[in-house]
Each structure stands twice: as C-alpha cells, then as structure tokens.
Scaffold this motif. Structure first.
Motif, PDB file in Angstrom:
ATOM      1  N   ALA A  80       0.821  -1.202   0.000  1.00 16.46           N
ATOM      2  CA  ALA A  80       0.000   0.000   0.000  1.00 16.46           C
ATOM      3  C   ALA A  80       0.858   1.255   0.000  1.00 16.46           C
ATOM      4  O   ALA A  80       0.575   2.233  -0.706  1.00 16.46           O
ATOM      5  CB  ALA A  80      -0.932  -0.002   1.217  1.00 16.46           C
ATOM      6  N   LEU A  81       1.931   1.240   0.787  1.00 14.72           N
ATOM      7  CA  LEU A  81       2.827   2.399   0.836  1.00 14.72           C
ATOM      8  C   LEU A  81       3.502   2.615  -0.510  1.00 14.72           C
ATOM      9  O   LEU A  81       3.574   3.749  -1.008  1.00 14.72           O
ATOM     10  CB  LEU A  81       3.881   2.177   1.930  1.00 14.72           C
ATOM     11  N   ALA A  99      -1.618   3.330   4.124  1.00 12.90           N
ATOM     12  CA  ALA A  99      -1.149   1.968   4.380  1.00 12.90           C
ATOM     13  C   ALA A  99      -1.594   1.482   5.762  1.00 12.90           C
ATOM     14  O   ALA A  99      -1.934   0.307   5.941  1.00 12.90           O
ATOM     15  CB  ALA A  99       0.373   1.917   4.266  1.00 12.90           C
ATOM     16  N   LEU A 100      -1.615   2.389   6.722  1.00 15.32           N
ATOM     17  CA  LEU A 100      -2.080   2.037   8.059  1.00 15.32           C
ATOM     18  C   LEU A 100      -3.542   1.584   8.030  1.00 15.32           C
ATOM     19  O   LEU A 100      -3.907   0.588   8.655  1.00 15.32           O
ATOM     20  CB  LEU A 100      -1.927   3.243   8.990  1.00 15.32           C
ATOM     21  N   ALA A 142       3.985   3.130  10.992  1.00 21.28           N
ATOM     22  CA  ALA A 142       3.220   4.112  10.228  1.00 21.28           C
ATOM     23  C   ALA A 142       3.393   5.522  10.791  1.00 21.28           C
ATOM     24  O   ALA A 142       3.564   6.493  10.035  1.00 21.28           O
ATOM     25  CB  ALA A 142       1.739   3.734  10.215  1.00 21.28           C
ATOM     26  N   LEU A 143       3.375   5.661  12.102  1.00 23.18           N
ATOM     27  CA  LEU A 143       3.498   6.979  12.716  1.00 23.18           C
ATOM     28  C   LEU A 143       4.892   7.565  12.508  1.00 23.18           C
ATOM     29  O   LEU A 143       5.040   8.772  12.275  1.00 23.18           O
ATOM     30  CB  LEU A 143       3.179   6.892  14.211  1.00 23.18           C
ATOM     31  N   ILE A 231      -8.767   2.542   0.176  1.00 22.62           N
ATOM     32  CA  ILE A 231      -8.372   2.038   1.496  1.00 22.62           C
ATOM     33  C   ILE A 231      -9.309   0.928   1.956  1.00 22.62           C
ATOM     34  O   ILE A 231      -8.869  -0.083   2.519  1.00 22.62           O
ATOM     35  CB  ILE A 231      -8.331   3.188   2.520  1.00 22.62           C
ATOM     36  N   VAL A 232     -10.613   1.095   1.703  1.00 23.54           N
ATOM     37  CA  VAL A 232     -11.581   0.075   2.115  1.00 23.54           C
ATOM     38  C   VAL A 232     -11.328  -1.234   1.381  1.00 23.54           C
ATOM     39  O   VAL A 232     -11.350  -2.317   1.980  1.00 23.54           O
ATOM     40  CB  VAL A 232     -13.022   0.573   1.868  1.00 23.54           C
ATOM     41  N   THR A 233     -11.054  -1.160   0.076  1.00 27.86           N
ATOM     42  CA  THR A 233     -10.745  -2.371  -0.691  1.00 27.86           C
ATOM     43  C   THR A 233      -9.487  -3.042  -0.161  1.00 27.86           C
ATOM     44  O   THR A 233      -9.431  -4.267  -0.009  1.00 27.86           O
ATOM     45  CB  THR A 233     -10.571  -2.025  -2.178  1.00 27.86           C
TER      46      THR A 233
END
Length: 315
Positions: A80-81, A99-100, A142-143, A231-233
């Motif tokens: 995702a990233l 990505a998170l 992620a943070l 993001i939902v997918t």
C-alpha cells in the motif's frame, strides 16, 4: 447462508443499537466516548489478563501465528505504501496513513466480538497476539514514517522516542504485561478478583460493538470517495488475502489459526484511524473510510465466513 446470518447479524445489531443511541440523543458524544474509554482502558485489559492467565503461555503466544499474521500485515502495509507513494506520487505522510488503514484491523472493537461468536474462547488469545503486532509493529512504523514525511526527513528520532513513550502508556500493552507477569510468576489471584476480571472481560465485546455504532453516527464522506474506496478495498479484501497467503505458507494448514487470522484480518480499520488521519491532514478520508469500511464489512465478513464454512476451515 442462514446459519452465517444468524452469527453475523447480532454483531451488527449491536452496532446499530449504538448508532441509534446517538441518533435518538439517548447518549451524548461525551458519554459515548466514555463507553469507548471503558472498553479500551478497563474491559479489554481485563480480557487480555484473563486470556493469558487461563492458558499456558506457549499456547497464548503462538509464534507461528505471530509470524504469519505479522508478515501478512507488514506485506500489505508495504504494498500500500509503495502504491501510494511510488505509483500515485502521493507524499510519504499520505502513503503512511493510507497503508495504516489497509493493514491494521479494529481487532478489539470489531475483530474480537466477531471471532468470539464464531470460534469461541481462542479468540481472546488471537486478540492478544494481534495487539502485539498492531501496537508494537504496524502502528509505530506508520506513525514514524508519517512524522518523517511531515518534517521532510527531520526529527525521526524524536518521533521514535515520542512513539515509544506513548506505547509505554498504552492500556492494552499494560494489560498484556500484567497478564504475562501473573502467568510467569504463577500468582494465584483471590477468587473475587478473578470473578471481577471475568465480568469485565465478558463486557468487552458487546460494549465495543455499541461504541463502534456510536462512533459511526455523524461521520460523512465529502468528496473523498476515490481515496476511501481504495483504502476500504485494501483493508477488507487485500489484507485478509495477504494474511491467508502467509498462513498457508507458514501455518501448515492449521484450521484454527487460519480461521482466527482471517476473522481478525477481515475486520474494518481501527477505530482510532480518524484521529490519526486528522493529525496528518487526512481527517475526512479517514472518517469516511471508517464508516464505509464498517458498513461494507457486514458483506465481506459474511462472505469470508461462508467460504471458510464451505472449505471446512470452521469444521
């Protein structure tokens, strides 16, 4: 299919009760926040203490599950990233938060209530393992990346120190620590104490679902459908698929581990996602994602449970 609906429907009915409690002004926003804080700071730590102390540590801290679920989640985070930053040319901050959302489940508020109804007591063990993976690996990563992106590469060590301090005060991790300490030292708690812990632990699932429903009230999607759908997918389809592949490669077809991992991976994104998104300029996207993801999970979880039943994973 009716059996699946009988399992899934009560879960979303409780979410609906929480939503209607807010819609009818039975509870205020602050009162609903209080329910969420009760779950996070009291009920869930009690649940983890009970899960760890009721079973041998070697059964609770299953290395195979940690490795498979952790690698699956980390792989989805990386994909995702890379997609967001390298292909879509979005900033590192945006890529990290996106990505998170795709790789961290709402394990406590959604995953556990679903899993405990389907696979029973082992769900608490899986919850403990997921808390370790999410709170010690994915969320800090992620943070740190988001903070590095927002500061153009400066202050990464400061961000790391701040993240570690926050983790030290995390009630979930404190509950895990207390449970492990009791199990290692073989302390026998007085019966009234264990009964109180049992009562609080039992309340965790229903109260969590109720709080999720209250959280959904008032959320709106404003011109961010593209980002939300991506993001939902990723969360409801790609994350379970990634975890399933790693389970297949590492867990040697262990049906219980696979079922637990899939049920938690199929949960929507974490309830704190909108708070983290707002911090990095993605408030509307994160809030809309939580709402859409939670609503869509009714369909995707039903499908996943149906497929696991068909392929005898839940036999």
């Amino acid at each position: 299919m009716l059996e699946i609906a009988a399992i899934i429907t009560p879960i979303f009915l409780l979410i609906g009760v929480g939503f209607m409690a807010m819609r009818l002004s039975i509870l205020s926003y602050e009162q609903m926040q209080g329910v969420g804080r009760f779950v996070l700071y009291i009920a869930l730590p009690a649940l983890l203490i009970r899960a760890i102390t009721q079973n041998p540590l070697e059964e609770v801290f299953n290395v195979t599950y940690l490795l498979a679920y952790g690698l699956g989640s980390l792989g989805v985070f990386g994909l995702a990233l890379g997609y967001t930053v390298m292909l879509k040319k979005q900033p590192l901050t945006t890529g990290s938060i996106s990505a998170l959302g795709m790789s961290v489940s709402n394990s406590a508020f959604s995953g556990y209530p679903v899993a405990v109804m389907i696979i029973g007591p082992p769900a608490a063990n899986f919850l403990a393992l997921n808390m370790l993976i999410e709170n010690l690996l994915i969320i800090p990563l992620a943070l740190i990346l988001a903070e590095a992106g927002s500061q153009a590469g400066r202050g990464v060590m400061k961000s790391l120190q701040k993240t570690l301090k926050q983790l030290a005060k995390n009630p979930i991790l404190i509950g895990l620590f207390i449970g492990v300490l009791i199990a290692i030292t073989d302390i026998h708690l007085p019966k009234p104490v264990t009964q109180a812990i049992d009562m609080l632990a039992t309340a965790a699932g229903p109260a969590a679902l109720f709080a999720i429903g209250g959280t959904l009230y008032g959320l709106k999607i404003r011109g961010v459908m593209g980002e939300v759908s991506q993001i939902v997918t990723g969360k409801l389809v790609i994350h379970p698929l990634g975890v399933l592949i790693c389970m297949w490669l590492i867990a040697d077809n262990d049906a219980l581990l696979t079922a637990g991992a899939l049920l938690f991976a199929s949960a929507p994104m974490a309830s704190i996602y909108p708070l983290l998104g707002q911090r990095y300029g993605m408030g509307n996207v994160a809030a809309g994602t939580l709402m859409a993801g939670t609503l869509m999970s009714f369909v995707t979880i039903s499908v996943i449970v149906g497929l696991m039943t068909y392929f005898d994973v839940l036999a």
